[in-house]
Motif scaffolding. Structure first.
Motif, PDB file in Angstrom:
ATOM      1  N   UNK A  41      16.744  49.217  69.175  1.00  0.00           N
ATOM      2  CA  UNK A  41      17.531  48.523  70.188  1.00  0.00           C
ATOM      3  C   UNK A  41      16.682  47.475  70.912  1.00  0.00           C
ATOM      4  N   UNK A  42      15.474  47.839  71.313  1.00  0.00           N
ATOM      5  CA  UNK A  42      14.570  46.888  71.990  1.00  0.00           C
ATOM      6  C   UNK A  42      14.336  45.643  71.127  1.00  0.00           C
ATOM      7  N   UNK A  43      14.013  45.874  69.862  1.00  0.00           N
ATOM      8  CA  UNK A  43      13.717  44.759  68.957  1.00  0.00           C
ATOM      9  C   UNK A  43      14.941  43.870  68.756  1.00  0.00           C
ATOM     10  N   UNK A  97      25.262  41.653  79.368  1.00  0.00           N
ATOM     11  CA  UNK A  97      26.006  42.825  78.920  1.00  0.00           C
ATOM     12  C   UNK A  97      26.539  42.616  77.504  1.00  0.00           C
ATOM     13  N   UNK A  98      27.061  41.445  77.242  1.00  0.00           N
ATOM     14  CA  UNK A  98      27.571  41.128  75.905  1.00  0.00           C
ATOM     15  C   UNK A  98      26.438  41.104  74.875  1.00  0.00           C
ATOM     16  N   UNK A  99      25.274  40.614  75.261  1.00  0.00           N
ATOM     17  CA  UNK A  99      24.122  40.594  74.347  1.00  0.00           C
ATOM     18  C   UNK A  99      23.660  42.012  74.012  1.00  0.00           C
ATOM     19  N   UNK A 100      23.665  42.881  74.990  1.00  0.00           N
ATOM     20  CA  UNK A 100      23.268  44.274  74.749  1.00  0.00           C
ATOM     21  C   UNK A 100      24.268  44.936  73.807  1.00  0.00           C
ATOM     22  N   UNK A 101      25.556  44.714  74.072  1.00  0.00           N
ATOM     23  CA  UNK A 101      26.596  45.270  73.205  1.00  0.00           C
ATOM     24  C   UNK A 101      26.462  44.744  71.777  1.00  0.00           C
ATOM     25  N   UNK A 102      26.201  43.455  71.622  1.00  0.00           N
ATOM     26  CA  UNK A 102      26.019  42.853  70.296  1.00  0.00           C
ATOM     27  C   UNK A 102      24.777  43.410  69.608  1.00  0.00           C
ATOM     28  N   UNK A 103      23.738  43.684  70.386  1.00  0.00           N
ATOM     29  CA  UNK A 103      22.507  44.249  69.815  1.00  0.00           C
ATOM     30  C   UNK A 103      22.757  45.626  69.227  1.00  0.00           C
ATOM     31  N   UNK A 104      23.588  46.422  69.885  1.00  0.00           N
ATOM     32  CA  UNK A 104      23.938  47.743  69.346  1.00  0.00           C
ATOM     33  C   UNK A 104      24.628  47.607  67.989  1.00  0.00           C
ATOM     34  N   UNK A 105      25.543  46.663  67.892  1.00  0.00           N
ATOM     35  CA  UNK A 105      26.265  46.445  66.640  1.00  0.00           C
ATOM     36  C   UNK A 105      25.295  45.986  65.552  1.00  0.00           C
ATOM     37  N   UNK A 106      24.446  45.002  65.889  1.00  0.00           N
ATOM     38  CA  UNK A 106      23.478  44.476  64.924  1.00  0.00           C
ATOM     39  C   UNK A 106      22.515  45.561  64.454  1.00  0.00           C
ATOM     40  N   UNK A 107      22.084  46.410  65.380  1.00  0.00           N
ATOM     41  CA  UNK A 107      21.139  47.481  65.056  1.00  0.00           C
ATOM     42  C   UNK A 107      21.824  48.662  64.385  1.00  0.00           C
ATOM     43  N   UNK A 108      23.141  48.565  64.192  1.00  0.00           N
ATOM     44  CA  UNK A 108      23.921  49.622  63.560  1.00  0.00           C
ATOM     45  C   UNK A 108      23.826  50.937  64.338  1.00  0.00           C
ATOM     46  N   UNK A 109      23.893  50.823  65.675  1.00  0.00           N
ATOM     47  CA  UNK A 109      23.868  51.981  66.552  1.00  0.00           C
ATOM     48  C   UNK A 109      25.281  52.201  67.076  1.00  0.00           C
TER      49      UNK A 109
END
Length: 193
Positions: A41-43, A97-109
């Protein structure tokens, strides 16, 4: 028979397992699963933020809650998080907030549940000043207690610390207003927990 020492970073769990005659390997596995997810998630957040080197504003904290905060992630766990805001509203909060949500999707979390309690912005004013009564809500109570009982900051530790202190102060202050000359436990806090 004593179980072998693990590399799990919480000695209390090792001691509890030892006293109960259990092995701490499962705790170590979920800890390692959580650390992997946290790193991922951090990365991903670092790669996807609009301003390199700055993933959140100075008046915000990216807070992990539930099993993510307790280092107890297992396959299939959802990733409960909040963007805790302790300042004036500005448009960058929604963007973060949207960037964090998108990061979860990208990271497959796995995203937080669909109730909306987690996985979005929350403002400190609501958490601190809407305790009990008609102004409080189930979502607000859940977030407030999650912050107090099972949360940790991924970023913005100073904001997280300040908000927790203010929540606790409010619980104790509110009790003093009802009975200024007696020493009692804070009923609102006791009731909420």
């Amino acid at each position: 028979m004593k179980s072998p020492k693990s590399n799990y970073p919480f000695p209390t769990v090792d001691k509890l397992c030892e006293e109960a005659g259990m092995k701490p390997e499962n705790y170590k596995k979920v800890y390692e699963e959580t650390k992997k997810a946290e790193t991922k998630l951090r990365e991903t957040i670092a790669k996807q933020t609009t301003e390199p080197g700055k993933s959140i504003d100075s008046d915000t904290s990216l807070v992990l809650c539930g099993s993510f905060a307790r280092y107890e992630m297992v396959p299939g766990s959802d990733y409960d998080w909040l963007l805790l805001i302790d300042g004036q509203v500005n448009e960058s909060h929604a963007k973060r907030s949207q960037e964090i949500e998108a990061a979860l999707v990208t990271a497959n979390l796995k995203k937080p549940g669909t109730s909306g309690t987690f996985g979005n912005m929350v403002f400190s004013h609501e958490l601190v000043h809407r305790i009990g009564g008609g102004a409080d809500s189930n979502a607000n109570l859940t977030r407030r207690l999650s912050l107090l009982l099972e949360s940790r900051p991924l970023e913005g530790e100073h904001v997280w610390t300040d908000v927790i202190k203010n929540i606790l102060s409010r619980y104790f202050e509110q009790e003093v207003h009802f009975s200024p000359n007696t020493k009692k436990i804070p009923r609102f806090l006791l009731n909420d927990i």
